[in-house]
Design an enzyme around this catalytic site. Structure first.
Site: not given
Length: 260
Positions: A157-159, A162
């Protein structure tokens, strides 16, 4: 000492702690005037103390902002114009996501991770672009993530957030190339920030995060984590006038953890 950024004004979001404070220190050392945006006034106070060699209100100013709020980007631009007359460099460093297995995310953590890492960049960038275009000059550097390429565990999810920053960067770089504005990303791998070091020393980090850290180090051929100074040096290069032929790039600061 060379001062390649003398006469330039930089805005650094999340510039009072961690990687952001390292970037603030480096750009000040390179001669820039810096407006630091922080979420809490206490962060700014501590940063002023650590940057005591610099003159608050002369080459260093602060702005307290919740960049998740609509209109925060325009407020940040006004603060920079009021303090220093304009913005030449924007460093989109503010972020921070919830790192956990994908199926353990909730609606709240999903939204927070996307908001903190993608929407903050969108708001600040869209606010300064017309200003930079009117001046015919700008350097926009956003902090991305090497985990977008190496698929680090628990970062999906972070990716997503980003990765959106990486894609936004290439699109804007092409769109604004003739306006004298370069747009780039610095993508760090695992970086040992002072805050992370404090957690490791105190033994307060959860086991799951320690596992992620161990895995991140295993991926690095140099067999060490990155430093705040490693990231700041890359940002400082892209912020310079003589980096004007570099745009639309993702500069990996990764110790070789992803190659090619």
């Amino acid at each position: 000492m060379t001062t390649p950024l003398r006469g330039r004004t930089a805005v650094i979001t999340g510039g009072a702690t961690g990687i952001g404070l390292g970037i603030t220190r480096r750009l000040l050392a390179d001669g820039a005037r810096v407006l630091v945006a922080a979420l809490h006034p206490e962060e700014l106070k501590r940063a002023y103390g650590e940057l005591g060699d610099h003159r608050t209100g002369v080459d260093l100013a602060g702005h307290v902002a919740d960049l998740s709020r609509p209109g925060a980007g325009e407020d940040l631009l006004r603060a920079a114009v009021d303090a220093f007359g304009g913005v030449d460099i924007l460093v989109n460093n503010a972020g921070g996501g919830v790192i956990r297995p994908t199926l353990e995310h909730t609606e709240q953590t999903l939204r927070a991770t996307i908001e903190n890492n993608l929407w903050t960049v969108l708001r600040c960038t869209l606010a300064v672009l017309p200003h930079m275009a009117a001046r015919g000059y700008g350097r926009i550097v956003s902090i991305g993530a090497e985990s977008v390429r190496n698929g680090l565990v628990d970062h999906a999810v972070y990716n997503a957030a980003k990765g959106g920053v990486h894609a936004l960067t290439t699109g804007l770089a092409r769109e604004f190339a003739t306006a004298g504005i370069t747009v780039n990303v610095v993508a760090p791998s695992y970086v040992r920030t002072p805050e992370l070091d404090a957690g490791l020393r105190a033994g307060t980090l959860p086991d799951r995060l320690l596992h992620v850290i161990d895995r991140a180090v295993e991926l690095i051929p140099l067999h060490r984590p990155g430093s705040v100074e490693d990231v700041a040096a890359a940002v400082a290069y892209l912020a310079r006038e003589d980096a004007g032929f570099v745009t639309g790039q993702v500069l990996s600061v990764n110790g070789g953890s992803s190659m090619g």
